[in-house]
Design a protein around this motif. Structure first.
Motif, PDB file in Angstrom:
ATOM      1  N   ILE A 178      35.783  23.523 112.933  1.00  0.00           N
ATOM      2  CA  ILE A 178      36.527  24.560 112.207  1.00  0.00           C
ATOM      3  C   ILE A 178      36.292  25.936 112.837  1.00  0.00           C
ATOM      4  CG2 ILE A 178      36.667  25.770 110.001  1.00  0.00           C
ATOM      5  CD1 ILE A 178      36.151  23.084 108.635  1.00  0.00           C
ATOM      6  N   GLU A 179      35.050  26.211 113.230  1.00  0.00           N
ATOM      7  CA  GLU A 179      34.736  27.492 113.861  1.00  0.00           C
ATOM      8  C   GLU A 179      35.488  27.667 115.174  1.00  0.00           C
ATOM      9  OE1 GLU A 179      30.811  29.952 115.505  1.00  0.00           O
ATOM     10  OE2 GLU A 179      30.581  28.041 114.427  1.00  0.00           O
ATOM     11  N   THR A 180      35.511  26.586 115.988  1.00  0.00           N
ATOM     12  CA  THR A 180      36.242  26.642 117.262  1.00  0.00           C
ATOM     13  C   THR A 180      37.733  26.791 117.032  1.00  0.00           C
ATOM     14  OG1 THR A 180      34.549  25.212 118.236  1.00  0.00           O
ATOM     15  CG2 THR A 180      36.616  25.452 119.446  1.00  0.00           C
ATOM     16  N   ALA A 181      38.249  26.075 116.018  1.00  0.00           N
ATOM     17  CA  ALA A 181      39.681  26.117 115.740  1.00  0.00           C
ATOM     18  C   ALA A 181      40.108  27.516 115.283  1.00  0.00           C
ATOM     19  CB  ALA A 181      40.030  25.076 114.682  1.00  0.00           C
ATOM     20  N   GLU A 182      39.333  28.124 114.397  1.00  0.00           N
ATOM     21  CA  GLU A 182      39.685  29.472 113.925  1.00  0.00           C
ATOM     22  C   GLU A 182      39.631  30.498 115.060  1.00  0.00           C
ATOM     23  OE1 GLU A 182      36.896  30.034 110.807  1.00  0.00           O
ATOM     24  OE2 GLU A 182      38.154  29.058 109.271  1.00  0.00           O
ATOM     25  N   THR A 183      38.670  30.329 115.971  1.00  0.00           N
ATOM     26  CA  THR A 183      38.587  31.233 117.127  1.00  0.00           C
ATOM     27  C   THR A 183      39.797  31.075 118.036  1.00  0.00           C
ATOM     28  OG1 THR A 183      36.178  31.091 117.044  1.00  0.00           O
ATOM     29  CG2 THR A 183      37.162  31.950 119.075  1.00  0.00           C
ATOM     30  N   PHE A 194      43.536  20.361 120.561  1.00  0.00           N
ATOM     31  CA  PHE A 194      42.906  21.393 121.391  1.00  0.00           C
ATOM     32  C   PHE A 194      42.516  20.859 122.772  1.00  0.00           C
ATOM     33  CE2 PHE A 194      42.008  23.584 117.284  1.00  0.00           C
ATOM     34  CZ  PHE A 194      42.660  24.765 117.594  1.00  0.00           C
ATOM     35  N   TYR A 195      42.199  19.577 122.846  1.00  0.00           N
ATOM     36  CA  TYR A 195      41.833  18.988 124.141  1.00  0.00           C
ATOM     37  C   TYR A 195      43.012  19.029 125.110  1.00  0.00           C
ATOM     38  CZ  TYR A 195      39.822  15.679 127.465  1.00  0.00           C
ATOM     39  OH  TYR A 195      39.331  15.089 128.604  1.00  0.00           O
ATOM     40  N   GLN A 249      45.048  21.369 125.225  1.00  0.00           N
ATOM     41  CA  GLN A 249      45.150  22.764 125.659  1.00  0.00           C
ATOM     42  C   GLN A 249      43.944  23.189 126.512  1.00  0.00           C
ATOM     43  OE1 GLN A 249      48.004  24.191 124.980  1.00  0.00           O
ATOM     44  NE2 GLN A 249      48.584  22.408 123.719  1.00  0.00           N
ATOM     45  N   GLY A 250      43.069  22.222 126.837  1.00  0.00           N
ATOM     46  CA  GLY A 250      41.914  22.512 127.678  1.00  0.00           C
ATOM     47  C   GLY A 250      40.718  23.056 126.945  1.00  0.00           C
ATOM     48  N   VAL A 251      40.676  22.901 125.612  1.00  0.00           N
ATOM     49  CA  VAL A 251      39.567  23.405 124.798  1.00  0.00           C
ATOM     50  C   VAL A 251      38.749  22.219 124.305  1.00  0.00           C
ATOM     51  CG1 VAL A 251      38.905  24.734 122.752  1.00  0.00           C
ATOM     52  CG2 VAL A 251      40.924  25.395 124.080  1.00  0.00           C
ATOM     53  N   ILE A 252      37.450  22.245 124.535  1.00  0.00           N
ATOM     54  CA  ILE A 252      36.551  21.183 124.094  1.00  0.00           C
ATOM     55  C   ILE A 252      35.847  21.651 122.825  1.00  0.00           C
ATOM     56  CG2 ILE A 252      34.644  19.669 124.737  1.00  0.00           C
ATOM     57  CD1 ILE A 252      37.149  19.384 126.471  1.00  0.00           C
ATOM     58  N   CYS A 253      36.019  20.894 121.752  1.00  0.00           N
ATOM     59  CA  CYS A 253      35.399  21.228 120.464  1.00  0.00           C
ATOM     60  C   CYS A 253      34.061  20.511 120.336  1.00  0.00           C
ATOM     61  CB  CYS A 253      36.312  20.833 119.310  1.00  0.00           C
ATOM     62  SG  CYS A 253      37.908  21.665 119.318  1.00  0.00           S
ATOM     63  N   GLY A 254      33.109  21.172 119.701  1.00  0.00           N
ATOM     64  CA  GLY A 254      31.810  20.571 119.474  1.00  0.00           C
ATOM     65  C   GLY A 254      31.855  19.506 118.391  1.00  0.00           C
ATOM     66  N   SER A 255      30.758  18.741 118.291  1.00  0.00           N
ATOM     67  CA  SER A 255      30.687  17.697 117.279  1.00  0.00           C
ATOM     68  C   SER A 255      30.399  18.313 115.913  1.00  0.00           C
ATOM     69  CB  SER A 255      29.581  16.698 117.637  1.00  0.00           C
ATOM     70  OG  SER A 255      28.339  17.354 117.735  1.00  0.00           O
ATOM     71  N   GLY A 256      30.843  17.655 114.884  1.00  0.00           N
ATOM     72  CA  GLY A 256      30.640  18.154 113.526  1.00  0.00           C
ATOM     73  C   GLY A 256      31.825  18.942 113.029  1.00  0.00           C
ATOM     74  N   ASN A 263      42.422  14.323 115.118  1.00  0.00           N
ATOM     75  CA  ASN A 263      43.751  14.830 115.474  1.00  0.00           C
ATOM     76  C   ASN A 263      43.675  16.265 115.971  1.00  0.00           C
ATOM     77  OD1 ASN A 263      46.401  16.329 114.589  1.00  0.00           O
ATOM     78  ND2 ASN A 263      46.958  14.183 114.823  1.00  0.00           N
ATOM     79  N   LEU A 264      42.883  17.090 115.283  1.00  0.00           N
ATOM     80  CA  LEU A 264      42.741  18.491 115.672  1.00  0.00           C
ATOM     81  C   LEU A 264      42.004  18.622 117.010  1.00  0.00           C
ATOM     82  CD1 LEU A 264      43.314  21.388 114.814  1.00  0.00           C
ATOM     83  CD2 LEU A 264      41.147  21.381 113.564  1.00  0.00           C
TER      84      LEU A 264
END
Length: 391
Positions: free
Chosen positions: A168-173, A153-154, A156-163, A148-149
């Motif tokens: 969490i690191e990408t989300a906090e940034t 972000f996707y 909003q054009g943000v690609i999060c890494g696996s794991g 869901n998270l």
């Protein structure tokens, strides 16, 4: 109102019970008058009926919620219990489904000569199975939250890494950057992200607590220690195997346990022609999931070692992987591990590669408990027990 004293005069021998939360349907036949009774009892009346009846009864019930609890209660009162598979009772029913027909079908199924029954489980075994189911549920919810998270972000054009850690690191940034932009929707996205991050961290902490308890439980349980000598069987897999098997004496042979676990393939045929199918949907989902993951790791490691060193080409797993797809090979390995687990607990011994056709002597894993490690844990347990009594 029907009381237990009125039932006492009927002297039933076989009693079919349709269980529920508040109202129980009880079906039986008077052995003297051959009159059939099918009546409704409340929870208190049903307990009084079991307690105040003179002589032992043969109580039959479906394998459903609270069946093991009532089975234990009936055994304490001196009655015989037969817990029947629900699918067997379903096939006997020739009318509409209601409580009266269900109780009647249970009573009929009790008279079948070759009916298979479910063994009664104790409280500790059910508690262990509940813990494993809770762990499985938390993992499922954690995965849903992460997806869901990522989707949020996707968009909003943000690609999060696996794991989860990378997520969490990408989300906090991103939360910091959104608050710096100070747009209309920035605070809303930040609130969603913070709530999801807190939930994911909380679930990760709960999973860690459960895994630590399972690890401690398996080290103290002798049967689980023997199961962990099987390659790629860790604490969670050993606990799941032990919880589902409970007692190896409940199964006639190793194949019967593998079929009960849901890894033995189905078959169909007529006129002397038999066609083999895939694995059925039945079986414990927790055990099937963790055992499939363990065997998938085993398959991958075996494939990697073969490509690197050219070894293990004549093992059972290597020969099977050359002629079958990946998933069929993994399910076959899971079926074999189920059979090995039954044999270990039935014979009371540890895993020995020279006695097994699994053929993975050259494969090493951090999750393998060797015989030396098993003996060390036994020694530490005995020393701890001695120290406790010496105090």
């Amino acid at each position: 109102m029907t009381t237990a004293l009125s039932f006492q005069e009927k002297s039933p021998l076989f009693v079919g019970v349709d269980l529920a939360k508040s109202v129980f349907q009880v079906a039986y036949q008077n052995p003297k008058s051959s009159r059939f009774y099918n009546r409704q009892l409340t929870r208190k009346e049903f307990r009084r009926f079991l307690t105040e009846h003179q002589g032992s009864l043969c109580v039959g019930m479906e394998a459903c919620g609270s069946a093991h609890y009532w089975g234990r209660e009936c055994v304490k009162m001196g009655h015989e219990v037969r817990i029947l598979p629900a699918i067997t009772v379903k096939y006997i029913n020739q009318g509409n489904k209601d409580d009266r027909n269900d109780a009647h079908c249970i009573w009929q199924a009790m008279h079948l000569p070759s009916i298979k029954t479910v063994k009664i489980r104790d409280e500790s075994n059910q508690a262990l199975m509940s813990l494993l189911k809770l762990r499985d549920l938390i993992i499922k919810q954690k995965t849903q939250l992460q997806n869901n998270l990522r989707g949020c972000f996707y968009e909003q054009g943000v690609i999060c890494g696996s794991g989860s850690e990378s997520l969490i690191e990408t989300a906090e940034t991103q939360v910091k950057e959104l608050r710096e932009e100070n747009k209309e929707w920035s605070e809303l996205i930040a609130k969603v992200s913070i709530c999801a991050i807190d939930l994911i961290k909380g679930q990760a902490k709960q999973l860690q607590t459960i895994d630590e308890y399972i690890t401690k439980y398996t080290q103290e349980n002798e049967s689980c220690r023997k199961l962990m000598t099987i390659p790629y069987v860790g604490p969670v897999t050993a606990a799941a195997l032990y919880a589902v098997m409970f007692d190896p004496g409940n199964f006639k042979n190793a194949r019967q346990f593998a079929a009960y676990a849901g890894f033995a393939p189905t078959h169909t045929g007529t006129g002397g022609r038999i066609t083999m199918g895939g694995i059925p949907l039945k079986g414990n989902p927790v055990l099937k999931r963790v055992l499939y993951q363990a065997c998938l790791s085993l398959y991958s490691r075996n494939k990697r070692m073969k490509n690197q060193a050219g070894q293990n080409e004549n093992t059972w797993l290597a020969r099977l992987s050359r002629r079958l797809p990946v998933k069929k090979t993994v399910c076959a390995a899971a079926d074999k591990i189920c059979r090995i687990a039954w044999a270990l607990l039935h014979n009371g011994e540890c895993y020995a590669d020279e006695k097994s056709t699994l053929g993975i002597a050259g494969i090493k894993s951090k999750r393998i408990m060797t015989r030396h490690m098993y003996d060390s844990i036994i020694t530490l347990s005995e020393e701890a027990e001695d120290n406790k009594y010496n105090r």
